[in-house]
Design a protein around this motif. Structure first.
Motif, PDB file in Angstrom:
ATOM      1  N   ALA A  61     -49.482  12.782  18.427  1.00  0.00           N
ATOM      2  CA  ALA A  61     -49.371  13.056  19.867  1.00  0.00           C
ATOM      3  C   ALA A  61     -50.115  14.342  20.218  1.00  0.00           C
ATOM      4  CB  ALA A  61     -47.905  13.166  20.266  1.00  0.00           C
ATOM      5  N   VAL A  62     -49.967  15.363  19.363  1.00  0.00           N
ATOM      6  CA  VAL A  62     -50.599  16.657  19.637  1.00  0.00           C
ATOM      7  C   VAL A  62     -52.126  16.527  19.593  1.00  0.00           C
ATOM      8  CG1 VAL A  62     -50.970  18.969  18.698  1.00  0.00           C
ATOM      9  CG2 VAL A  62     -48.652  18.088  18.961  1.00  0.00           C
ATOM     10  N   GLN A  63     -52.639  15.793  18.586  1.00  0.00           N
ATOM     11  CA  GLN A  63     -54.099  15.631  18.483  1.00  0.00           C
ATOM     12  C   GLN A  63     -54.648  14.943  19.722  1.00  0.00           C
ATOM     13  OE1 GLN A  63     -54.293  13.631  14.746  1.00  0.00           O
ATOM     14  NE2 GLN A  63     -54.203  15.526  13.561  1.00  0.00           N
ATOM     15  N   GLU A  64     -53.917  13.923  20.184  1.00  0.00           N
ATOM     16  CA  GLU A  64     -54.373  13.182  21.370  1.00  0.00           C
ATOM     17  C   GLU A  64     -54.441  14.111  22.586  1.00  0.00           C
ATOM     18  OE1 GLU A  64     -52.414   9.493  23.260  1.00  0.00           O
ATOM     19  OE2 GLU A  64     -52.572   9.034  21.129  1.00  0.00           O
ATOM     20  N   ALA A  65     -53.390  14.924  22.749  1.00  0.00           N
ATOM     21  CA  ALA A  65     -53.343  15.838  23.890  1.00  0.00           C
ATOM     22  C   ALA A  65     -54.451  16.884  23.781  1.00  0.00           C
ATOM     23  CB  ALA A  65     -51.980  16.512  23.971  1.00  0.00           C
ATOM     24  N   GLU A  66     -54.673  17.388  22.559  1.00  0.00           N
ATOM     25  CA  GLU A  66     -55.713  18.405  22.350  1.00  0.00           C
ATOM     26  C   GLU A  66     -57.084  17.831  22.685  1.00  0.00           C
ATOM     27  OE1 GLU A  66     -54.120  21.405  18.860  1.00  0.00           O
ATOM     28  OE2 GLU A  66     -55.068  19.539  18.224  1.00  0.00           O
ATOM     29  N   ALA A  67     -57.316  16.583  22.257  1.00  0.00           N
ATOM     30  CA  ALA A  67     -58.615  15.956  22.508  1.00  0.00           C
ATOM     31  C   ALA A  67     -58.857  15.826  24.004  1.00  0.00           C
ATOM     32  CB  ALA A  67     -58.665  14.585  21.839  1.00  0.00           C
ATOM     33  N   GLU A  68     -57.808  15.435  24.735  1.00  0.00           N
ATOM     34  CA  GLU A  68     -57.987  15.241  26.178  1.00  0.00           C
ATOM     35  C   GLU A  68     -58.205  16.568  26.901  1.00  0.00           C
ATOM     36  OE1 GLU A  68     -55.530  13.600  29.985  1.00  0.00           O
ATOM     37  OE2 GLU A  68     -55.106  12.637  28.074  1.00  0.00           O
ATOM     38  N   ALA A  69     -57.491  17.612  26.450  1.00  0.00           N
ATOM     39  CA  ALA A  69     -57.579  18.898  27.142  1.00  0.00           C
ATOM     40  C   ALA A  69     -58.760  19.722  26.633  1.00  0.00           C
ATOM     41  CB  ALA A  69     -56.285  19.671  26.966  1.00  0.00           C
ATOM     42  N   GLY A  70     -59.264  19.368  25.441  1.00  0.00           N
ATOM     43  CA  GLY A  70     -60.345  20.151  24.854  1.00  0.00           C
ATOM     44  C   GLY A  70     -59.881  21.520  24.416  1.00  0.00           C
ATOM     45  N   LEU A  71     -58.610  21.607  23.996  1.00  0.00           N
ATOM     46  CA  LEU A  71     -58.058  22.895  23.567  1.00  0.00           C
ATOM     47  C   LEU A  71     -57.323  22.708  22.250  1.00  0.00           C
ATOM     48  CD1 LEU A  71     -56.100  23.744  26.807  1.00  0.00           C
ATOM     49  CD2 LEU A  71     -58.091  24.994  26.076  1.00  0.00           C
ATOM     50  N   ASN A  72     -57.184  23.794  21.504  1.00  0.00           N
ATOM     51  CA  ASN A  72     -56.277  23.741  20.362  1.00  0.00           C
ATOM     52  C   ASN A  72     -54.976  24.415  20.755  1.00  0.00           C
ATOM     53  OD1 ASN A  72     -57.978  22.385  18.751  1.00  0.00           O
ATOM     54  ND2 ASN A  72     -58.754  24.185  17.653  1.00  0.00           N
ATOM     55  N   ILE A  73     -53.859  23.849  20.316  1.00  0.00           N
ATOM     56  CA  ILE A  73     -52.602  24.463  20.707  1.00  0.00           C
ATOM     57  C   ILE A  73     -51.849  24.969  19.495  1.00  0.00           C
ATOM     58  CG2 ILE A  73     -52.347  23.185  22.840  1.00  0.00           C
ATOM     59  CD1 ILE A  73     -50.694  21.179  21.518  1.00  0.00           C
ATOM     60  N   ALA A  74     -51.038  26.004  19.734  1.00  0.00           N
ATOM     61  CA  ALA A  74     -50.305  26.608  18.630  1.00  0.00           C
ATOM     62  C   ALA A  74     -48.800  26.568  18.895  1.00  0.00           C
ATOM     63  CB  ALA A  74     -50.762  28.039  18.446  1.00  0.00           C
ATOM     64  N   ASP A  75     -48.396  26.970  20.111  1.00  0.00           N
ATOM     65  CA  ASP A  75     -46.959  27.068  20.418  1.00  0.00           C
ATOM     66  C   ASP A  75     -46.506  25.881  21.250  1.00  0.00           C
ATOM     67  OD1 ASP A  75     -47.134  29.556  19.313  1.00  0.00           O
ATOM     68  OD2 ASP A  75     -47.556  30.538  21.222  1.00  0.00           O
ATOM     69  N   VAL A  76     -45.279  25.427  20.992  1.00  0.00           N
ATOM     70  CA  VAL A  76     -44.744  24.343  21.821  1.00  0.00           C
ATOM     71  C   VAL A  76     -43.314  24.654  22.246  1.00  0.00           C
ATOM     72  CG1 VAL A  76     -46.152  22.494  20.825  1.00  0.00           C
ATOM     73  CG2 VAL A  76     -43.971  23.064  19.783  1.00  0.00           C
ATOM     74  N   THR A  77     -42.942  24.107  23.398  1.00  0.00           N
ATOM     75  CA  THR A  77     -41.554  24.157  23.851  1.00  0.00           C
ATOM     76  C   THR A  77     -40.971  22.777  23.591  1.00  0.00           C
ATOM     77  OG1 THR A  77     -42.134  25.734  25.572  1.00  0.00           O
ATOM     78  CG2 THR A  77     -40.073  24.564  25.840  1.00  0.00           C
ATOM     79  N   VAL A  78     -39.883  22.732  22.845  1.00  0.00           N
ATOM     80  CA  VAL A  78     -39.337  21.452  22.396  1.00  0.00           C
ATOM     81  C   VAL A  78     -38.041  21.134  23.125  1.00  0.00           C
ATOM     82  CG1 VAL A  78     -38.455  20.212  20.389  1.00  0.00           C
ATOM     83  CG2 VAL A  78     -40.316  21.803  20.129  1.00  0.00           C
ATOM     84  N   GLY A  79     -37.848  19.858  23.411  1.00  0.00           N
ATOM     85  CA  GLY A  79     -36.594  19.445  24.041  1.00  0.00           C
ATOM     86  C   GLY A  79     -35.612  19.022  22.978  1.00  0.00           C
ATOM     87  N   ILE A  80     -34.329  19.268  23.245  1.00  0.00           N
ATOM     88  CA  ILE A  80     -33.325  18.817  22.295  1.00  0.00           C
ATOM     89  C   ILE A  80     -32.302  17.971  23.025  1.00  0.00           C
ATOM     90  CG2 ILE A  80     -32.005  20.962  22.501  1.00  0.00           C
ATOM     91  CD1 ILE A  80     -31.395  20.548  19.486  1.00  0.00           C
ATOM     92  N   ALA A  81     -32.002  16.807  22.467  1.00  0.00           N
ATOM     93  CA  ALA A  81     -30.989  15.927  23.061  1.00  0.00           C
ATOM     94  C   ALA A  81     -30.266  15.300  21.886  1.00  0.00           C
ATOM     95  CB  ALA A  81     -31.639  14.871  23.928  1.00  0.00           C
ATOM     96  N   GLY A  82     -29.723  14.121  22.091  1.00  0.00           N
ATOM     97  CA  GLY A  82     -29.103  13.453  20.955  1.00  0.00           C
ATOM     98  C   GLY A  82     -27.613  13.379  21.106  1.00  0.00           C
ATOM     99  N   GLN A  83     -27.027  12.490  20.299  1.00  0.00           N
ATOM    100  CA  GLN A  83     -25.617  12.176  20.496  1.00  0.00           C
ATOM    101  C   GLN A  83     -24.691  13.304  20.068  1.00  0.00           C
ATOM    102  OE1 GLN A  83     -25.487   8.592  18.306  1.00  0.00           O
ATOM    103  NE2 GLN A  83     -25.638   9.559  16.326  1.00  0.00           N
ATOM    104  N   HIS A  84     -25.265  14.332  19.413  1.00  0.00           N
ATOM    105  CA  HIS A  84     -24.381  15.394  18.920  1.00  0.00           C
ATOM    106  C   HIS A  84     -24.135  16.466  19.975  1.00  0.00           C
ATOM    107  CE1 HIS A  84     -27.827  18.135  18.447  1.00  0.00           C
ATOM    108  NE2 HIS A  84     -28.478  17.004  18.238  1.00  0.00           N
ATOM    109  N   ILE A  85     -24.776  16.345  21.132  1.00  0.00           N
ATOM    110  CA  ILE A  85     -24.633  17.373  22.176  1.00  0.00           C
ATOM    111  C   ILE A  85     -23.342  17.138  22.948  1.00  0.00           C
ATOM    112  CG2 ILE A  85     -25.652  18.290  24.296  1.00  0.00           C
ATOM    113  CD1 ILE A  85     -27.610  18.818  22.237  1.00  0.00           C
ATOM    114  N   ARG A  86     -22.550  18.182  23.112  1.00  0.00           N
ATOM    115  CA  ARG A  86     -21.396  18.048  24.009  1.00  0.00           C
ATOM    116  C   ARG A  86     -21.294  19.319  24.840  1.00  0.00           C
ATOM    117  NH1 ARG A  86     -16.396  20.235  22.086  1.00  0.00           N
ATOM    118  NH2 ARG A  86     -16.729  21.506  20.227  1.00  0.00           N
TER     119      ARG A  86
END
Length: 444
Positions: A61-86
């Protein structure tokens, strides 16, 4: 273009992983530069269960996004979900040593840190501590206590709890994909930022994000988040039911759902039939659309009823907690035909489909403004906000150094007064991110 101005959202979902690169344009809106998505194989109900596969999907997914934007990326903001959240409600108070001094940031930090000491179940960790409203010396419903006098400062908190191991696994996947973890955000919060307007949050609204593996709920009222829940079902169980009910393979079931599926069985006539090719030389199967929508309807009703129970848990039925703006549906599952009508019928609440175009630049691609990408857009916005905060903190520090160099006291005081409100409280997530980073660094 400076790399520090862009932000990358990584939505690690059960059905797909999306990497989205964005920046703020001159109007303060988010402009999406590149997007990449890959099939998510190692995630079940929002929880990583196969690290190797997840890493591969993230990289793709990251390579695809980098190719489209023409940039290399280093930092990401990640989402967290899942059945363990209360989430739970908790109130706490501190007694201040000197009630002659006004309440400041430090008092609030002390109160929030106290909540972090709550004893959780083994293996659980607090992800967010969100103050709802404050009480000073018994005077209730105070939105902003800073600058007020008082001896006892109380607050109601909305505390979101998740499993340490799941959070660390996500951190591990990101790190092993060759990326740095810039921040962690609760997915329902990210989606809410992307699709809800401030007016809706004030009036009271429930955001239902129907993903592949989980359905996330976030309830807002008076502009503050009041309740969050993650229900461990999503679009996948609907596909699963179609697969079982019609005895066909998953790929066919998914296509049937997307192309012909409807949440309202009354729609289809008895004679509408879809023919599905049989496997390897077997006869094709004929499936009536009426049956298809009956199967879908049964499962969707079950999901919505569970969400509605959570909305009632929040207290929607009390007069002053009423959600005037009703329900907003988003996520890939919200694209099911006639779902809006079904949700209105079950809950009796106004419903609309939420597209993440609230904060997107005007000329954005229509594809990006699809409910599928609500979480990813929200994560990009979150990353941009986080950078803004870091920039301000840096400016404040620089200003303070400059101020310290001036010898005239009066200038110093004036400067400090101006600069004070700009320092923003470190959100717990930033601290959590740091902890996850430390843990990963030490583990290696």
């Amino acid at each position: 273009m400076e790399n520090n101005k862009i932000s990358v959202g990584l939505d690690i979902g059960t059905t797909k992983i999306v990497a989205m690169i964005g920046r703020k344009n001159e109007y303060g809106k988010a402009e999406i530069l590149g997007i990449g998505k890959s099939k998510s194989l190692g995630v079940h109900r929002g929880v990583v269960n196969n690290i190797t596969q997840t890493i591969q999907s993230i990289q793709q997914a990251v390579q695809e996004a980098e190719a489209e934007a023409g940039l290399n990326i280093a930092d990401v903001t990640v989402g967290i979900a899942g059945q363990h959240i209360r989430s739970l409600q908790h109130s706490d108070y501190i007694t201040r040593a000197n009630s002659e001094v006004v309440i400041d940031e430090e008092d609030i930090d002390r109160l929030i840190n106290q909540v972090h000491k709550l004893v959780m179940l083994p293996g659980e960790e607090i992800i967010h501590v969100l103050p709802q409203e404050y009480k000073i010396d018994g005077q209730a419903e105070i939105k902003e206590p800073i600058g007020m006098y008082g001896g006892r400062l109380e607050a109601n908190f909305h505390v979101v709890v998740g499993q340490v191991s799941s959070i660390r696994n996500i951190g591990r996947c990101v790190k092993s994909s060759g990326l740095e973890l810039e921040g962690i955000t609760l997915e329902p919060l990210a989606s809410a930022n992307a699709v809800l307007s401030q007016e809706e949050k004030e009036a009271g609204v429930a955001l239902i994000d129907i993903g592949g593996g989980t359905t996330d709920l976030a309830v807002f009222k008076d502009g503050i988040i009041r309740h969050t829940a993650v229900i461990p079902f999503g679009g996948n169980v609907v596909t699963e039911d179609i697969k079982e009910g019609c005895s066909i393979i998953e790929k066919q079931a998914e296509l049937l759902k997307i192309k012909f599926g409807s949440a309202w069985p009354g729609e289809n006539k008895d004679n509408e039939i879809v023919s599905i090719p049989g496997l390897r030389g077997r006869d094709p199967k004929e499936i009536t659309l009426k049956n298809l929508s009956k199967i879908i309807h049964a499962r969707v009703v079950e999901i919505i009823e569970q969400v509605y129970v959570e909305i009632k848990n929040y207290g929607h039925e009390e007069q002053k907690k009423k959600l005037i703006a009703g329900i907003v549906l988003t996520g890939g599952g919200s694209q099911l035909k006639h779902l809006k009508q079904l949700v209105e019928y079950i809950t009796g609440m106004d419903t609309r489909i939420g597209y993440p175009n609230e904060h997107l630049a005007g000329d954005s691609d229509n594809e990006i403004a699809s409910p599928l990408f609500a979480t990813a857009v929200g994560l990009v916005m979150d990353g941009l906000k986080r950078q803004e905060r870091k920039r301000i903190e840096k400016e404040v520090e620089e200003m303070e150094h400059m101020v310290a160099d001036h010898s005239e006291d009066n200038i110093v005081q004036e400067e400090e007064v101006i600069q004070q409100p700009k320092k923003e409280r470190k959100s717990f997530l930033d601290k959590l991110t740091e902890r996850v980073k430390d843990f990963l660094d030490n583990a290696e």
